[in-house]
Design a protein around this motif. Structure first.
Motif, PDB file in Angstrom:
ATOM      1  N   VAL A  40       0.833  -1.678   0.003  1.00 52.68           N
ATOM      2  CA  VAL A  40       0.057   0.024   0.083  1.00 52.68           C
ATOM      3  C   VAL A  40       1.172   0.551  -0.133  1.00 52.68           C
ATOM      4  CG1 VAL A  40      -1.931   1.316   1.474  1.00 52.68           C
ATOM      5  CG2 VAL A  40      -1.909  -1.249   1.236  1.00 52.68           C
ATOM      6  N   PRO A  41       0.785   1.810  -1.038  1.00 51.67           N
ATOM      7  CA  PRO A  41       1.257   3.139  -1.071  1.00 51.67           C
ATOM      8  C   PRO A  41       1.032   4.459   0.342  1.00 51.67           C
ATOM      9  CG  PRO A  41       0.028   3.049  -3.379  1.00 51.67           C
ATOM     10  CD  PRO A  41      -0.213   2.302  -2.173  1.00 51.67           C
ATOM     11  N   SER A  42       2.456   5.001   0.904  1.00 52.16           N
ATOM     12  CA  SER A  42       2.026   5.851   1.942  1.00 52.16           C
ATOM     13  C   SER A  42       0.927   6.785   1.228  1.00 52.16           C
ATOM     14  CB  SER A  42       3.703   6.207   2.021  1.00 52.16           C
ATOM     15  OG  SER A  42       3.864   7.664   3.034  1.00 52.16           O
ATOM     16  N   GLY A  43       0.188   6.700   2.817  1.00 53.44           N
ATOM     17  CA  GLY A  43      -0.808   8.115   2.651  1.00 53.44           C
ATOM     18  C   GLY A  43      -1.949   7.019   2.377  1.00 53.44           C
ATOM     19  N   GLU A  44      -1.625   6.231   1.960  1.00 49.34           N
ATOM     20  CA  GLU A  44      -2.761   5.134   1.555  1.00 49.34           C
ATOM     21  C   GLU A  44      -3.165   4.340   2.086  1.00 49.34           C
ATOM     22  OE1 GLU A  44      -5.164   5.713  -1.531  1.00 49.34           O
ATOM     23  OE2 GLU A  44      -3.409   7.725  -1.643  1.00 49.34           O
ATOM     24  N   GLU A  45      -3.305   4.419   3.873  1.00 47.82           N
ATOM     25  CA  GLU A  45      -4.021   3.219   4.513  1.00 47.82           C
ATOM     26  C   GLU A  45      -4.988   3.672   5.218  1.00 47.82           C
ATOM     27  OE1 GLU A  45       1.161   4.366   4.793  1.00 47.82           O
ATOM     28  OE2 GLU A  45      -1.193   5.221   4.781  1.00 47.82           O
ATOM     29  N   ALA A  46      -5.276   4.846   4.892  1.00 52.03           N
ATOM     30  CA  ALA A  46      -7.035   4.606   5.143  1.00 52.03           C
ATOM     31  C   ALA A  46      -7.897   4.515   4.053  1.00 52.03           C
ATOM     32  CB  ALA A  46      -7.620   6.568   5.882  1.00 52.03           C
ATOM     33  N   THR A  47      -7.188   4.509   3.354  1.00 54.21           N
ATOM     34  CA  THR A  47      -8.392   4.271   1.896  1.00 54.21           C
ATOM     35  C   THR A  47      -7.726   2.852   1.545  1.00 54.21           C
ATOM     36  OG1 THR A  47      -7.896   6.423   0.559  1.00 54.21           O
ATOM     37  CG2 THR A  47      -8.789   4.146  -0.389  1.00 54.21           C
ATOM     38  N   ALA A  48      -7.348   2.050   2.125  1.00 52.01           N
ATOM     39  CA  ALA A  48      -6.666   0.334   1.891  1.00 52.01           C
ATOM     40  C   ALA A  48      -7.942  -0.698   2.788  1.00 52.01           C
ATOM     41  CB  ALA A  48      -5.817   0.120   2.476  1.00 52.01           C
ATOM     42  N   SER A  49      -7.656   0.432   4.446  1.00 55.65           N
ATOM     43  CA  SER A  49      -8.357   0.004   5.593  1.00 55.65           C
ATOM     44  C   SER A  49     -10.107   0.259   4.889  1.00 55.65           C
ATOM     45  CB  SER A  49      -8.463   0.692   6.977  1.00 55.65           C
ATOM     46  OG  SER A  49      -7.712   0.572   7.076  1.00 55.65           O
ATOM     47  N   LEU A  50     -10.344   1.355   4.222  1.00 54.03           N
ATOM     48  CA  LEU A  50     -12.172   1.125   3.734  1.00 54.03           C
ATOM     49  C   LEU A  50     -12.543  -0.387   2.541  1.00 54.03           C
ATOM     50  CD1 LEU A  50     -12.674   5.231   3.563  1.00 54.03           C
ATOM     51  CD2 LEU A  50     -13.619   3.858   4.783  1.00 54.03           C
ATOM     52  N   GLY A  51     -11.355   0.203   1.259  1.00 55.99           N
ATOM     53  CA  GLY A  51     -12.011  -1.236   1.051  1.00 55.99           C
ATOM     54  C   GLY A  51     -11.534  -2.604   1.419  1.00 55.99           C
ATOM     55  N   VAL A  52     -10.454  -3.231   2.819  1.00 55.58           N
ATOM     56  CA  VAL A  52     -10.397  -3.883   3.030  1.00 55.58           C
ATOM     57  C   VAL A  52     -12.084  -4.014   3.163  1.00 55.58           C
ATOM     58  CG1 VAL A  52     -10.244  -5.624   4.961  1.00 55.58           C
ATOM     59  CG2 VAL A  52      -8.665  -4.526   3.303  1.00 55.58           C
ATOM     60  N   ALA A  53     -12.916  -3.098   4.551  1.00 55.32           N
ATOM     61  CA  ALA A  53     -13.873  -3.020   5.248  1.00 55.32           C
ATOM     62  C   ALA A  53     -15.413  -3.450   4.039  1.00 55.32           C
ATOM     63  CB  ALA A  53     -14.281  -2.241   6.032  1.00 55.32           C
ATOM     64  N   ALA A  54     -14.762  -2.884   2.737  1.00 57.16           N
ATOM     65  CA  ALA A  54     -16.200  -2.759   2.044  1.00 57.16           C
ATOM     66  C   ALA A  54     -16.317  -4.520   1.391  1.00 57.16           C
ATOM     67  CB  ALA A  54     -15.944  -1.907   1.151  1.00 57.16           C
ATOM     68  N   CYS A  55     -15.653  -5.277   1.871  1.00 54.98           N
ATOM     69  CA  CYS A  55     -15.750  -6.381   0.673  1.00 54.98           C
ATOM     70  C   CYS A  55     -17.232  -7.047   1.880  1.00 54.98           C
ATOM     71  CB  CYS A  55     -14.169  -6.947   0.524  1.00 54.98           C
ATOM     72  SG  CYS A  55     -15.116  -8.881   0.361  1.00 54.98           S
ATOM     73  N   PRO A  56     -17.898  -7.580   1.268  1.00 57.09           N
ATOM     74  CA  PRO A  56     -18.572  -8.420   1.704  1.00 57.09           C
ATOM     75  C   PRO A  56     -19.058 -10.015   1.861  1.00 57.09           C
ATOM     76  CG  PRO A  56     -19.560  -8.320  -0.696  1.00 57.09           C
ATOM     77  CD  PRO A  56     -18.223  -7.225  -0.092  1.00 57.09           C
ATOM     78  N   ALA A  57     -17.525 -10.410   1.354  1.00 56.24           N
ATOM     79  CA  ALA A  57     -17.262 -11.854   1.843  1.00 56.24           C
ATOM     80  C   ALA A  57     -16.472 -11.880   2.490  1.00 56.24           C
ATOM     81  CB  ALA A  57     -16.453 -12.413   0.045  1.00 56.24           C
ATOM     82  N   ARG A  58     -15.293 -10.326   3.101  1.00 60.39           N
ATOM     83  CA  ARG A  58     -14.065 -10.806   3.864  1.00 60.39           C
ATOM     84  C   ARG A  58     -13.270 -11.251   3.052  1.00 60.39           C
ATOM     85  NH1 ARG A  58     -16.550  -6.451   5.346  1.00 60.39           N
ATOM     86  NH2 ARG A  58     -17.923  -6.843   6.964  1.00 60.39           N
ATOM     87  N   ALA A  59     -12.944 -11.179   2.325  1.00 58.36           N
ATOM     88  CA  ALA A  59     -11.881 -11.562   0.791  1.00 58.36           C
ATOM     89  C   ALA A  59     -10.572 -11.093   1.566  1.00 58.36           C
ATOM     90  CB  ALA A  59     -12.139 -12.324  -0.325  1.00 58.36           C
ATOM     91  N   LEU A  60     -10.556  -9.746   1.899  1.00 61.80           N
ATOM     92  CA  LEU A  60      -9.946  -9.119   1.317  1.00 61.80           C
ATOM     93  C   LEU A  60      -8.852  -8.880   2.902  1.00 61.80           C
ATOM     94  CD1 LEU A  60     -10.978  -6.332  -0.710  1.00 61.80           C
ATOM     95  CD2 LEU A  60      -8.839  -7.968  -0.949  1.00 61.80           C
ATOM     96  N   ARG A  61      -7.994  -8.502   3.722  1.00 55.86           N
ATOM     97  CA  ARG A  61      -7.163  -8.677   4.889  1.00 55.86           C
ATOM     98  C   ARG A  61      -5.813  -7.223   4.860  1.00 55.86           C
ATOM     99  NH1 ARG A  61      -5.328 -13.632   3.229  1.00 55.86           N
ATOM    100  NH2 ARG A  61      -2.953 -13.869   3.534  1.00 55.86           N
ATOM    101  N   ILE A  62      -5.658  -6.875   6.135  1.00 56.38           N
ATOM    102  CA  ILE A  62      -3.947  -6.182   6.122  1.00 56.38           C
ATOM    103  C   ILE A  62      -2.957  -6.846   6.836  1.00 56.38           C
ATOM    104  CG2 ILE A  62      -3.243  -3.779   7.312  1.00 56.38           C
ATOM    105  CD1 ILE A  62      -6.366  -2.854   7.058  1.00 56.38           C
ATOM    106  N   LEU A  63      -2.584  -6.788   6.229  1.00 56.35           N
ATOM    107  CA  LEU A  63      -1.392  -7.149   6.330  1.00 56.35           C
ATOM    108  C   LEU A  63      -0.122  -6.387   7.240  1.00 56.35           C
ATOM    109  CD1 LEU A  63       0.208 -10.376   3.210  1.00 56.35           C
ATOM    110  CD2 LEU A  63      -1.305 -10.347   5.422  1.00 56.35           C
ATOM    111  N   GLU A  64       0.445  -6.645   8.117  1.00 55.13           N
ATOM    112  CA  GLU A  64       0.887  -5.348   8.820  1.00 55.13           C
ATOM    113  C   GLU A  64       2.521  -5.344   8.435  1.00 55.13           C
ATOM    114  OE1 GLU A  64      -1.233  -3.303  10.633  1.00 55.13           O
ATOM    115  OE2 GLU A  64      -2.440  -3.933  10.194  1.00 55.13           O
TER     116      GLU A  64
END
Length: 64
Positions: A40-64
């Motif tokens: 995830v590009p620097s500064g796009e962390e909030a957008t990444a979190s929104l995109g992960v949360a938007a998945c109704p199938a919970r197929a996406l995840r954040i890797l720290e």
């Protein structure tokens, strides 16, 4: 921060792509093309979190 998709769970709803198509690309059939460890590009962390949360199938995840 990195994001990943579990392809076996993705149902091609495309909600992640609606949040940010560049960060959450879709293949020609509408399934996530994020892969197993997309940086995830620097500064796009909030957008990444929104995109992960938007998945109704919970197929996406954040890797720290």
């Amino acid at each position: 921060m990195r994001i990943a998709v579990d392809s076996s769970l993705c149902e091609a709803h495309g909600q992640c792509g609606v949040v940010d198509y560049e960060l959450f690309p879709l293949d020609d059939d509408g399934f996530s093309a994020v892969g197993s460890a997309r940086e995830v590009p620097s500064g796009e962390e909030a957008t990444a979190s929104l995109g992960v949360a938007a998945c109704p199938a919970r197929a996406l995840r954040i890797l720290e």
